[in-house]
Design a protein around this motif. Structure first.
Motif, PDB file in Angstrom:
ATOM      1  N   LEU A 157      -3.503 -12.383 -17.139  1.00 52.42           N
ATOM      2  CA  LEU A 157      -3.178 -11.045 -17.626  1.00 52.42           C
ATOM      3  C   LEU A 157      -1.678 -10.783 -17.516  1.00 52.42           C
ATOM      4  CD1 LEU A 157      -3.996  -8.310 -18.724  1.00 52.42           C
ATOM      5  CD2 LEU A 157      -4.564  -7.590 -16.396  1.00 52.42           C
ATOM      6  N   THR A 158      -1.070 -11.243 -16.444  1.00 50.46           N
ATOM      7  CA  THR A 158       0.387 -11.091 -16.285  1.00 50.46           C
ATOM      8  C   THR A 158       1.114 -11.782 -17.431  1.00 50.46           C
ATOM      9  OG1 THR A 158       0.140 -10.979 -13.876  1.00 50.46           O
ATOM     10  CG2 THR A 158       2.336 -11.497 -14.736  1.00 50.46           C
ATOM     11  N   LEU A 159       0.638 -12.963 -17.813  1.00 47.98           N
ATOM     12  CA  LEU A 159       1.232 -13.677 -18.943  1.00 47.98           C
ATOM     13  C   LEU A 159       1.037 -12.893 -20.243  1.00 47.98           C
ATOM     14  CD1 LEU A 159       2.596 -16.123 -20.202  1.00 47.98           C
ATOM     15  CD2 LEU A 159       0.358 -17.223 -20.330  1.00 47.98           C
ATOM     16  N   ARG A 179       2.276   2.644 -12.127  1.00 45.13           N
ATOM     17  CA  ARG A 179       3.521   3.371 -12.437  1.00 45.13           C
ATOM     18  C   ARG A 179       4.141   2.845 -13.738  1.00 45.13           C
ATOM     19  NH1 ARG A 179       5.296   6.908  -8.676  1.00 45.13           N
ATOM     20  NH2 ARG A 179       4.653   6.617  -6.483  1.00 45.13           N
ATOM     21  N   LYS A 180       4.077   1.531 -13.920  1.00 42.27           N
ATOM     22  CA  LYS A 180       4.617   0.956 -15.160  1.00 42.27           C
ATOM     23  C   LYS A 180       3.827   1.485 -16.368  1.00 42.27           C
ATOM     24  CE  LYS A 180       6.858  -1.842 -17.945  1.00 42.27           C
ATOM     25  NZ  LYS A 180       6.607  -3.292 -17.928  1.00 42.27           N
ATOM     26  N   ALA A 181       2.507   1.520 -16.241  1.00 39.76           N
ATOM     27  CA  ALA A 181       1.667   2.036 -17.328  1.00 39.76           C
ATOM     28  C   ALA A 181       1.986   3.500 -17.603  1.00 39.76           C
ATOM     29  CB  ALA A 181       0.191   1.868 -16.968  1.00 39.76           C
ATOM     30  N   PHE A 182       2.179   4.278 -16.553  1.00 43.53           N
ATOM     31  CA  PHE A 182       2.455   5.706 -16.693  1.00 43.53           C
ATOM     32  C   PHE A 182       3.826   5.946 -17.320  1.00 43.53           C
ATOM     33  CE2 PHE A 182       3.407  10.013 -15.039  1.00 43.53           C
ATOM     34  CZ  PHE A 182       2.272  10.671 -15.497  1.00 43.53           C
ATOM     35  N   LEU A 217       3.865 -11.256 -22.982  1.00 38.62           N
ATOM     36  CA  LEU A 217       3.866 -11.407 -24.438  1.00 38.62           C
ATOM     37  C   LEU A 217       3.888 -10.057 -25.151  1.00 38.62           C
ATOM     38  CD1 LEU A 217       1.198 -14.251 -24.713  1.00 38.62           C
ATOM     39  CD2 LEU A 217       3.655 -14.486 -25.133  1.00 38.62           C
ATOM     40  N   MET A 218       3.412  -9.006 -24.485  1.00 38.89           N
ATOM     41  CA  MET A 218       3.409  -7.650 -25.073  1.00 38.89           C
ATOM     42  C   MET A 218       3.763  -6.639 -23.977  1.00 38.89           C
ATOM     43  SD  MET A 218      -0.698  -7.406 -25.755  1.00 38.89           S
ATOM     44  CE  MET A 218      -1.849  -7.853 -24.434  1.00 38.89           C
ATOM     45  N   PRO A 219       5.030  -6.571 -23.594  1.00 41.00           N
ATOM     46  CA  PRO A 219       5.464  -5.785 -22.440  1.00 41.00           C
ATOM     47  C   PRO A 219       5.276  -4.277 -22.594  1.00 41.00           C
ATOM     48  CG  PRO A 219       7.354  -6.660 -23.636  1.00 41.00           C
ATOM     49  CD  PRO A 219       6.145  -7.330 -24.193  1.00 41.00           C
ATOM     50  N   GLN A 220       5.072  -3.796 -23.810  1.00 41.95           N
ATOM     51  CA  GLN A 220       4.904  -2.354 -24.014  1.00 41.95           C
ATOM     52  C   GLN A 220       3.436  -1.930 -23.999  1.00 41.95           C
ATOM     53  OE1 GLN A 220       7.657  -0.282 -24.138  1.00 41.95           O
ATOM     54  NE2 GLN A 220       8.616  -2.228 -23.591  1.00 41.95           N
ATOM     55  N   TYR A 221       2.519  -2.848 -23.715  1.00 46.79           N
ATOM     56  CA  TYR A 221       1.096  -2.532 -23.775  1.00 46.79           C
ATOM     57  C   TYR A 221       0.662  -1.860 -22.477  1.00 46.79           C
ATOM     58  CZ  TYR A 221      -3.757  -2.838 -25.246  1.00 46.79           C
ATOM     59  OH  TYR A 221      -5.041  -2.521 -25.632  1.00 46.79           O
ATOM     60  N   ASP A 222       0.765  -0.544 -22.452  1.00 43.37           N
ATOM     61  CA  ASP A 222       0.513   0.217 -21.221  1.00 43.37           C
ATOM     62  C   ASP A 222      -0.931   0.086 -20.738  1.00 43.37           C
ATOM     63  OD1 ASP A 222      -0.901   3.166 -22.118  1.00 43.37           O
ATOM     64  OD2 ASP A 222       0.120   2.059 -23.679  1.00 43.37           O
ATOM     65  N   ILE A 223      -1.885  -0.053 -21.669  1.00 43.01           N
ATOM     66  CA  ILE A 223      -3.294  -0.169 -21.267  1.00 43.01           C
ATOM     67  C   ILE A 223      -3.510  -1.444 -20.455  1.00 43.01           C
ATOM     68  CG2 ILE A 223      -5.643  -0.505 -22.162  1.00 43.01           C
ATOM     69  CD1 ILE A 223      -4.921   1.405 -24.437  1.00 43.01           C
ATOM     70  N   GLY A 224      -2.786  -2.496 -20.796  1.00 43.92           N
ATOM     71  CA  GLY A 224      -2.873  -3.737 -20.032  1.00 43.92           C
ATOM     72  C   GLY A 224      -2.321  -3.572 -18.627  1.00 43.92           C
TER      73      GLY A 224
END
Length: 450
Positions: A123-125, A158-161, A129-136
């Motif tokens: 999942l970290t990988l 916090r990153k997601a928020f 590949l899609m650093p803006q995917y907040d749901i991930g």
């Protein structure tokens, strides 16, 4: 980044060679022409087997096509073969490492196969590949919470928020992480930003109730508790949008269709209800849900026919829906008979009493209507479903109920819902009937102090 991709590719190669065991102990897989499949000896639903035959046939024609591996892996995932799914999706990534969706689903497959460390790494990988995917990021936070890794969970949440502060599920997960770390003051600020609007979901109030309890704010805790509901367990995730279309098993498709009907409503559930009903017409619950969905879109005759063709044993929901169809067609005597059948199966079902009340009112039997609404309200109160209790009891009062017990139950529901003005009116009626009514006086003491 290149290093992490290389590590993942090594993991995929080792999996294919048997160096890493990605199969569950209960459900080993076979590899037909190097294509992961459930074990030959396991019991596979014939509908699922037909789906796998299709995806395997397509793969054999083009074994170097990562999209076909993605489809096969998704089909395995959709039908509960998670270890085999992770293997197939790993093959897709080995061909094309730049496949964020395949990587994301592979991570979830590994998680569900109880390969937690590999899942988190994958999942970290995917998130690289899609650093803006907040749901991930939120999903990663949930996994860390599940493992008791509070600091890592808070960082991911916090990153997601930060990426999407307006997503209520992300706020919920962040608050969970903060509370696990004892940060109740910060949590309550985040919660009050949404509950102050009085339109928050019930599970947010449940979290607020826990937070207020920790902070010793009992009055706010009671108010939140009155609106609280069970936690939400199935956050929407666009990465899995295609998965439901690949569910093929009779029980799995039925379960998903009923879940979607309950959580998303008739319109979104209809395609899945129809698919499930085609292969599982024996399910009474499925038949009832499909009948309701058809009625909701105005197909009353089809809705009725679905019920008439029941071959199995009718249950309470079947009789309630049949009564509802008869109300819609004006067949009130039949509706009364069918809702009586429902109440015979469960006399403590408040919704059945609501239906019986509506029928009685249409038949000009006001006394019976009032009796059923009063009973429904009492049962809803007992279950702490205050909004439904208030509605049923208000109908009872509107149609002539004036007994103390009904007014007391109505006042309690109104207080629990913070409907202070309405509660004052109900309590005033009680005290006018009996100034010494101890229940009314106790309810009055529960009102907010001015």
């Amino acid at each position: 980044m290149v290093k992490k991709v290389t590590i993942l590719l090594c993991f995929v190669i080792l999996t294919s060679c048997g160096g890493v065991d990605t199969q569950s102990a209960e459900q080993p897989s076979q590899v037909a022409n190097n294509i992961p499949l459930p074990n030959n000896n396991s019991t596979v639903d014939p509908n699922v087997s037909a789906l796998f035959q299709k995806t395997v046939s397509e793969l054999r024609a083009d074994m170097d096509n990562p999209k076909l591996w993605m489809v096969h892996g998704s089909a395995l995932f959709a039908n509960g073969y998670y270890a085999e799914s992770a293997d197939a999706l790993g093959r897709a990534i080995a061909i094309n490492p730049e496949m964020p969706q395949a990587t994301y689903i592979m991570a979830t497959a590994l998680w569900r196969a109880n390969k937690q460390e590999e899942a988190i790494a994958t999942l970290t990988l995917a998130l690289e590949l899609m650093p803006q995917y907040d749901i991930g990021c939120r999903l990663l936070a949930e996994w860390h919470l599940n493992r008791g890794e509070t600091t890592l969970a808070e960082q991911a949440a916090r990153k997601a928020f930060e990426l999407q502060p307006g997503r209520i599920g992300t706020r919920y997960v962040l608050c969970q992480a903060l509370m696990d770390d004892g940060k109740y003051d910060e949590t309550v600020v985040l919660l009050e930003q949404v509950i102050s609007k009085d339109r928050a979901a019930p599970w947010i109030y449940k979290l607020a109730e826990n937070c207020y309890r920790q902070l010793g704010e009992n009055e706010k805790r009671e108010s939140a508790l009155a609106k609280a509901g069970p936690p939400f367990e199935d956050w929407p995730d666009p990465m899995f949008k295609h998965i439901p279309t690949l569910i093929a098993g009779k029980s799995e498709l039925t379960e998903y269709a009923l879940h979607l009907f309950k959580t998303a409503g008739s319109e979104k559930a209809m395609p899945f209800l129809l698919r499930a009903f085609k292969i599982n017409p024996e399910s009474t619950d499925l038949r009832v849900a499909l009948s309701i969905a058809l009625q909701d879109v105005g197909q009353l005759q089809q809705s009725r026919q679905i019920l008439e063709e029941l071959a199995g044993e009718p249950n309470m929901n079947y009789w309630k829906q049949y009564a509802g169809v008869c109300i819609a067609t004006g067949e009130l005597d039949k509706a009364k008979e069918y809702v009586a059948n429902a109440l015979a199966l469960d006399p403590t079902d408040p919704n059945a009493h609501d239906i019986a009340a509506a029928i009685a009112l249409k038949q000009k039997d006001t006394n019976s209507a009032v009796m059923h609404w009063a009973q429904a309200g009492k049962l809803y109160n007992d279950a702490e479903k205050w909004d439904k209790a208030e509605m049923s009891l208000a109908y009872a009062v509107q149609n002539g109920a004036s007994g103390s017990e009904v007014l007391q139950s109505l006042a309690l529901a109104q207080i629990k819902l913070d409907h202070t003005l309405q509660a004052k009116i109900s309590i005033k009626k009680l005290l006018e009937k009996n100034p010494s009514d101890t229940v009314a006086l106790e309810l009055q003491s529960m009102l907010p102090q001015e």
